[in-house]
Design an enzyme around this catalytic site. Structure first.
Site, PDB file in Angstrom:
ATOM      1  N   TRP A 189      13.707  84.262  72.607  1.00 18.88           N
ATOM      2  CA  TRP A 189      12.374  84.335  71.983  1.00 18.88           C
ATOM      3  C   TRP A 189      11.886  82.956  71.563  1.00 18.88           C
ATOM      4  O   TRP A 189      10.702  82.651  71.685  1.00 18.88           O
ATOM      5  CB  TRP A 189      12.356  85.335  70.820  1.00 18.88           C
TER       6      TRP A 189
ATOM      7  N   ASP B  39       9.006  83.634  63.348  1.00 22.38           N
ATOM      8  CA  ASP B  39       8.887  84.880  64.113  1.00 22.38           C
ATOM      9  C   ASP B  39       9.937  85.836  63.556  1.00 22.38           C
ATOM     10  O   ASP B  39      11.103  85.775  63.917  1.00 22.38           O
ATOM     11  CB  ASP B  39       9.130  84.598  65.601  1.00 22.38           C
TER      12      ASP B  39
ATOM     13  N   LYS C  76      10.032  96.954  65.794  1.00 22.18           N
ATOM     14  CA  LYS C  76      11.454  96.844  65.471  1.00 22.18           C
ATOM     15  C   LYS C  76      11.740  97.441  64.094  1.00 22.18           C
ATOM     16  O   LYS C  76      12.430  98.432  63.994  1.00 22.18           O
ATOM     17  CB  LYS C  76      11.919  95.388  65.526  1.00 22.18           C
TER      18      LYS C  76
END
Ligand SMILES: *Cc1c(COP(=O)(O)O)cnc(C)c1O
Length: 359
Positions: free
Chosen positions: A101, A171, A195
């Site tokens: 990511w 993030d 999530k």
């Protein structure tokens, strides 16, 4: 059979929340409407949105000089929105590279400015996070970006970087709400909802007031934080049903004792799983001790030829979505807030039994 869903995202939601969604599905609080059918500008939905924001502010302790934005486009859109809004005339930004990511965020930021990678753990296949003494920060950077929890690699950073007057951007897609954090240490926090927050389709951005209003030329209206802040996230139609469900999750967190209580349970759950993996060389966790994620636990079997049998046996017991990310293989158990400890116990029992039968 009870099903325990270990998906990395979209992921398990609290059962109590799903039951409430079900009960309110056709008629929300006597309105005669499903939340899905409501105008986002009607008084019912405006109330739902305001309450969701107030509850999130309470749960995370978000100071008044931060805006909470309920956006769409996923964390992936934030990879562009962050540089577009935060470069503010500067040449570039600092990025920590701890995995898949991080790499995506870096790739996107390079379209708008220079990226200085302050440190990378690529040398050891992204199995750890470099400590801050290894970072080469640029004092002129517009901001410092990092990924506190790499969802694919299962690498978590449990300390908050010190960046002085340079805004820190995180993030937090797969770690938000899993433990208390000091929001005032951050310039921007963003997270896709699917999530640890609620259904897909919603992206939460927490942004400090002074960081808005100086977008790079050509920034689309929809990518401007200030437009969304000035319009209370209703510049266009927001992801209403996802916001409503996320709001119920915030209330669920409040009734369970908030984020400190979550952290306690999450540490217990993760501890149980890592201890079981460490107790044998039949299984192994690739992640360095100090960076083992509380939320995403990748692990491998000594003999990869047994992977398929492992997954099949798991499925037969209701332990689902344990296959590792396609880029790393092996297994991954995501154990977000909504995964009950019973689910982790069932997984641990299965791990021991599978080893006994195949070890
Ligand atoms: C899932 C994830 C993303 C991507 O989120 P989307 O909402 O699918 O865009 C980005 N970063 C992290 C850390 C993630 O876990």
């Amino acid at each position: 059979m009870t099903i325990y869903n270990f998906s990395a995202g979209p992921a398990v939601l609290p059962r109590d929340v799903l039951l409430q969604v079900q009960a309110e599905m056709l008629d929300w609080h006597g309105s005669g409407m499903s939340v899905m059918e409501m105008s986002h500008r009607g008084k019912e939905f405006m109330g739902i949105a305001a309450e969701a924001e107030a509850d999130l502010r309470e749960v995370m302790g978000i100071p008044a000089h931060y805006k909470v934005l309920f956006l769409q486009g996923g964390a992936s859109s934030q990879f562009s929105m962050v540089p577009m809004n935060l470069l503010r005339g500067k040449a570039g930004a600092d990025y920590l590279n701890t995995g898949e990511w991080s790499k995506k965020a870096i790739k996107e930021a390079k379209r708008y400015g220079a990226v200085n990678v302050v440190a990378t753990s690529e040398d050891k296949n992204f199995s750890y996070a470099p400590t801050q003494d290894q970072w080469k920060l640029d004092p002129d950077a517009a901001y410092v970006h990092y990924t506190p929890n790499e969802t694919i690699g299962g690498v978590e950073i449990f300390w908050t970087p010190e960046t002085g007057s340079v805004p820190l951007v995180a993030d937090m897609s797969s770690t938000i709400l899993s433990r208390p954090i000091d929001v005032s240490k951050f310039g921007v926090i963003y997270a896709g909802a699917q999530k640890n927050i609620g259904p897909a389709g919603l992206t939460i951005v927490i942004v400090r007031d002074d960081l808005m209003g100086q977008t790079v030329p050509g920034t689309p209206t929809m990518f401007d934080y200030k437009i969304h802040a000035d319009n209370d996230s209703m510049y266009n139609t927001p992801a209403t049903f996802s916001m409503y469900t996320a709001g119920l999750v915030f209330k669920w967190l409040q009734t369970r004792g908030g984020l400190s209580a979550m952290e306690k349970t999450n540490r217990e759950k993760a501890g149980l799983l890592y201890d079981t993996l460490d107790a044998t060389d039949f299984y192994s966790s690739p992640v360095a001790q100090g960076n083992r994620s509380l939320m995403n636990v990748p692990f491998t079997l000594k003999d990869a030829a047994l992977d398929e049998a492992f997954l099949k046996g798991a499925q037969a017991r209701g332990l689902i979505q344990l296959k590792g990310h396609r880029s790393v293989g092996g297994m991954r158990a995501s154990i977000y807030n909504a995964m009950p400890i019973e689910g982790v116990r069932a997984l641990v029992d299965y791990l021991r039994e599978f080893e006994k039968d195949h070890g």
